[in-house]
Motif scaffolding. Structure first.
Motif, PDB file in Angstrom:
ATOM      1  N   LYS A 104       0.841  -1.203   0.000  1.00 55.81           N
ATOM      2  CA  LYS A 104       0.000   0.000   0.000  1.00 55.81           C
ATOM      3  C   LYS A 104       0.871   1.245   0.000  1.00 55.81           C
ATOM      4  CE  LYS A 104      -4.551  -0.864   1.912  1.00 55.81           C
ATOM      5  NZ  LYS A 104      -5.482  -0.572   2.987  1.00 55.81           N
ATOM      6  N   MET A 105       0.511   2.228  -0.818  1.00 56.25           N
ATOM      7  CA  MET A 105       1.241   3.500  -0.776  1.00 56.25           C
ATOM      8  C   MET A 105       0.257   4.659  -0.694  1.00 56.25           C
ATOM      9  SD  MET A 105       2.583   4.110  -4.666  1.00 56.25           S
ATOM     10  CE  MET A 105       1.448   4.098  -6.049  1.00 56.25           C
ATOM     11  N   VAL A 106       0.728   5.734  -0.070  1.00 56.39           N
ATOM     12  CA  VAL A 106      -0.076   6.952   0.027  1.00 56.39           C
ATOM     13  C   VAL A 106       0.700   8.052  -0.674  1.00 56.39           C
ATOM     14  CG1 VAL A 106      -1.391   8.461   1.574  1.00 56.39           C
ATOM     15  CG2 VAL A 106      -0.628   6.238   2.377  1.00 56.39           C
ATOM     16  N   ALA A 107      -0.003   8.874  -1.457  1.00 59.83           N
ATOM     17  CA  ALA A 107       0.673   9.953  -2.170  1.00 59.83           C
ATOM     18  C   ALA A 107      -0.069  11.260  -1.960  1.00 59.83           C
ATOM     19  CB  ALA A 107       0.726   9.637  -3.669  1.00 59.83           C
ATOM     20  N   GLY A 108       0.689  12.319  -1.735  1.00 60.69           N
ATOM     21  CA  GLY A 108       0.114  13.662  -1.655  1.00 60.69           C
ATOM     22  C   GLY A 108      -0.425  14.051  -3.023  1.00 60.69           C
ATOM     23  N   PRO A 114       3.876  10.600 -13.115  1.00 59.82           N
ATOM     24  CA  PRO A 114       5.057   9.812 -13.494  1.00 59.82           C
ATOM     25  C   PRO A 114       5.949   9.482 -12.292  1.00 59.82           C
ATOM     26  CG  PRO A 114       4.718  11.617 -15.032  1.00 59.82           C
ATOM     27  CD  PRO A 114       3.777  11.854 -13.882  1.00 59.82           C
ATOM     28  N   LEU A 115       6.012  10.409 -11.322  1.00 65.35           N
ATOM     29  CA  LEU A 115       6.812  10.152 -10.116  1.00 65.35           C
ATOM     30  C   LEU A 115       6.200   8.995  -9.317  1.00 65.35           C
ATOM     31  CD1 LEU A 115       8.356  12.964  -8.015  1.00 65.35           C
ATOM     32  CD2 LEU A 115       7.404  10.974  -6.872  1.00 65.35           C
ATOM     33  N   LEU A 116       4.870   8.987  -9.247  1.00 71.45           N
ATOM     34  CA  LEU A 116       4.162   7.902  -8.547  1.00 71.45           C
ATOM     35  C   LEU A 116       4.497   6.553  -9.199  1.00 71.45           C
ATOM     36  CD1 LEU A 116       1.712   7.618  -6.402  1.00 71.45           C
ATOM     37  CD2 LEU A 116       0.324   7.255  -8.431  1.00 71.45           C
ATOM     38  N   ALA A 117       4.442   6.531 -10.530  1.00 68.57           N
ATOM     39  CA  ALA A 117       4.708   5.284 -11.262  1.00 68.57           C
ATOM     40  C   ALA A 117       6.144   4.819 -11.017  1.00 68.57           C
ATOM     41  CB  ALA A 117       4.470   5.505 -12.758  1.00 68.57           C
ATOM     42  N   ASN A 118       7.087   5.754 -11.027  1.00 68.34           N
ATOM     43  CA  ASN A 118       8.492   5.381 -10.823  1.00 68.34           C
ATOM     44  C   ASN A 118       8.771   4.941  -9.388  1.00 68.34           C
ATOM     45  OD1 ASN A 118      10.216   5.664 -13.270  1.00 68.34           O
ATOM     46  ND2 ASN A 118       9.132   7.607 -13.379  1.00 68.34           N
ATOM     47  N   TRP A 119       8.117   5.592  -8.443  1.00 70.78           N
ATOM     48  CA  TRP A 119       8.269   5.227  -7.019  1.00 70.78           C
ATOM     49  C   TRP A 119       7.837   3.762  -6.837  1.00 70.78           C
ATOM     50  CZ3 TRP A 119       5.736   3.309  -2.830  1.00 70.78           C
ATOM     51  CH2 TRP A 119       6.222   3.619  -1.562  1.00 70.78           C
ATOM     52  N   ALA A 120       6.703   3.420  -7.420  1.00 72.07           N
ATOM     53  CA  ALA A 120       6.178   2.054  -7.293  1.00 72.07           C
ATOM     54  C   ALA A 120       7.104   1.061  -7.997  1.00 72.07           C
ATOM     55  CB  ALA A 120       4.770   1.994  -7.880  1.00 72.07           C
ATOM     56  N   ALA A 121       7.555   1.425  -9.200  1.00 77.31           N
ATOM     57  CA  ALA A 121       8.408   0.503  -9.969  1.00 77.31           C
ATOM     58  C   ALA A 121       9.681   0.170  -9.189  1.00 77.31           C
ATOM     59  CB  ALA A 121       8.763   1.134 -11.317  1.00 77.31           C
ATOM     60  N   ARG A 122      10.263   1.188  -8.576  1.00 77.58           N
ATOM     61  CA  ARG A 122      11.512   0.987  -7.803  1.00 77.58           C
ATOM     62  C   ARG A 122      11.327  -0.032  -6.701  1.00 77.58           C
ATOM     63  NH1 ARG A 122      12.593   6.234  -8.216  1.00 77.58           N
ATOM     64  NH2 ARG A 122      11.646   6.809  -6.227  1.00 77.58           N
ATOM     65  N   PHE A 130       0.764   2.514 -15.884  1.00 77.00           N
ATOM     66  CA  PHE A 130       0.081   3.205 -16.990  1.00 77.00           C
ATOM     67  C   PHE A 130       0.245   4.727 -16.888  1.00 77.00           C
ATOM     68  CE2 PHE A 130      -3.083   3.293 -13.623  1.00 77.00           C
ATOM     69  CZ  PHE A 130      -3.564   4.597 -13.716  1.00 77.00           C
ATOM     70  N   ALA A 131       0.537   5.211 -15.658  1.00 77.02           N
ATOM     71  CA  ALA A 131       0.577   6.667 -15.432  1.00 77.02           C
ATOM     72  C   ALA A 131       1.941   7.280 -15.750  1.00 77.02           C
ATOM     73  CB  ALA A 131       0.203   6.971 -13.981  1.00 77.02           C
ATOM     74  N   VAL A 132       2.869   6.459 -16.246  1.00 84.10           N
ATOM     75  CA  VAL A 132       4.254   6.924 -16.373  1.00 84.10           C
ATOM     76  C   VAL A 132       4.408   8.148 -17.277  1.00 84.10           C
ATOM     77  CG1 VAL A 132       4.874   5.332 -18.265  1.00 84.10           C
ATOM     78  CG2 VAL A 132       6.641   6.189 -16.717  1.00 84.10           C
ATOM     79  N   ALA A 133       3.511   8.312 -18.246  1.00 87.19           N
ATOM     80  CA  ALA A 133       3.671   9.456 -19.149  1.00 87.19           C
ATOM     81  C   ALA A 133       2.438  10.364 -19.144  1.00 87.19           C
ATOM     82  CB  ALA A 133       3.976   8.971 -20.562  1.00 87.19           C
ATOM     83  N   ILE A 134       1.633  10.271 -18.098  1.00 89.77           N
ATOM     84  CA  ILE A 134       0.477  11.180 -17.988  1.00 89.77           C
ATOM     85  C   ILE A 134       0.945  12.397 -17.184  1.00 89.77           C
ATOM     86  CG2 ILE A 134      -1.896  11.470 -17.177  1.00 89.77           C
ATOM     87  CD1 ILE A 134      -2.351   8.489 -17.519  1.00 89.77           C
TER      88      ILE A 134
END
Ligand SMILES: Cc1cc2nc3c(=O)[nH]c(=O)nc-3n(C[C@H](O)[C@H](O)[C@H](O)COP(=O)(O)OP(=O)(O)OC[C@H]3O[C@@H](n4cnc5c(N)ncnc54)[C@H](O)[C@@H]3O)c2cc1C
Length: 314
Positions: A104-108, A114-122, A130-134
């Motif tokens: 589970k992650m929480v994001a402000g 794209p930052l959210l997508a990269n944080w999860a990928a790491r 899917f959000a990497v380029a939105i």
């Protein structure tokens, strides 16, 4: 209370930035449109509570929460009320319960998607690649139920913290109560998404990154890149694609003023230097009318128009 008085009260009581007649064009991806009558960038959650108190005594004032402005067209006359934009203090991601299985992650809400997508990928977490380029924010993504490549925010969202500026109420709302459907939620203009909790799936980082890379590549090949636009102009009608319909109606390259339908992807409308917000509005109106006339399908805009536009008869 008039808007100048509202701005003075906010400046006196809040720690964040308060400006009047603040230009918004540079805060949107279309880069068109006029100023916010009052612009407010809260420094923290206390500032948002102050906003609620001030707005309560100025009932009926129009409000717009601005994310990264990637799905908005602000009118040339600007926005005749208060624009709230959450800044860096609201841009963060963390594990929701690191002591448990850590999925589970929480994001402000100001966190770029794209930052959210990269944080999860790491962390080897799948579900938001899917959000990497939105080019939107988490708050805008939740409000719009952003999606691409077969995924959308609602798939992994578990809850969102909403602040209601009219009532001053703060609530963690479960995803089932947000009324999320295709590129839509029931979140109102006077509600601010403060943060969002997601539940993801374990996967190998390489596999998640490979999917992200393929999405990026697909976009680079099929969509206009670093030009002034707001992504998909119309929602896809059931079982069809808006881009296919606009193209089949012979409207690629169709132009109003300095805005035209992209030659690469007919659901992207591109603004040239010096374009007016009204040009975007008029082109959307005209294309909608022509697609209905030539293809028999009613398209509905995904892009949001805010402020006052001169309406045109078809
Ligand atoms: C090149 C390009 C590609 C795109 N590709 C996609 C795509 O593949 N899929 C997709 O779904 N979209 C896409 N979009 C559109 C856009 O990025 C998304 O809709 C995104 O979710 C909007 O986020 P934002 O922060 O920019 O919101 P904004 O455009 O700032 O606002 C959009 C709406 O959300 C509201 N809002 C924003 N932040 C908050 C908040 N914190 N609380 C409450 N309401 C808020 C606003 O009031 C407004 O109603 C694309 C746009 C561009 C320019």
């Amino acid at each position: 209370m008039n808007l100048s008085a509202l701005a003075s009260q906010l400046s006196e009581r809040a720690h964040g930035t308060v400006q009047t007649d603040y230009p918004l064009a540079g805060l949107t991806t279309y880069r068109v449109g006029g100023p916010a009558r009052v612009y407010f960038e809260p420094a923290d959650r206390d500032d948002i509570a102050v906003l609620a108190e001030v707005v309560e005594s100025a009932s009926g004032v129009p409000m717009l929460v601005l994310g990264r402005g990637s799905n908005l067209v602000v009118a040339d006359s600007g926005f005749p009320g208060v624009v709230v934009r959450l800044g860096m203090a609201f841009s963060w991601v963390r594990s929701a319960r690191p002591e448990e299985d850590g999925t589970k992650m929480v994001a402000g809400s100001a966190t770029p998607l794209p930052l959210l997508a990269n944080w999860a990928a790491r962390r080897g977490l799948a579900g938001v690649e899917f959000a990497v380029a939105i080019p939107g924010s988490v708050g805008g993504g939740v409000r719009m139920n952003a999606g691409a490549h077969g995924g959308e925010i609602v798939d992994t969202l578990r809850s969102a913290t909403l602040f209601d500026v009219r009532s001053g109420a703060l609530a963690q709302v479960p995803v089932g109560d947000l009324g999320m459907t295709y590129r839509y939620s029931q979140i109102h203009d006077h509600q601010i998404v403060l943060d969002a909790t997601f539940e993801l799936m374990r996967d190998h980082e390489d596999a998640v990154r490979a999917r992200m890379e393929s999405y990026r590549k697909h976009r680079a090949e099929t969509q206009p890149g670093a030009v002034q636009n707001a992504g998909s102009t119309f929602k896809n009608p059931p079982g069809d694609s808006a881009g296919r319909l606009v193209e089949a109606a012979g409207l690629k390259g169709h132009r109003v003023g300095r805005v035209s339908v992209s030659q690469l992807h007919a659901n992207f409308f591109i603004a040239d230097e010096g374009a007016k917000a009204q040009d975007v509005y008029d082109l959307v109106h005209e294309v909608r009318h022509l697609v209905k006339e030539r293809m028999g399908v009613e398209l509905h805009p995904e892009v949001r128009f805010v402020g006052d536009f001169a309406s045109r008869s078809a």
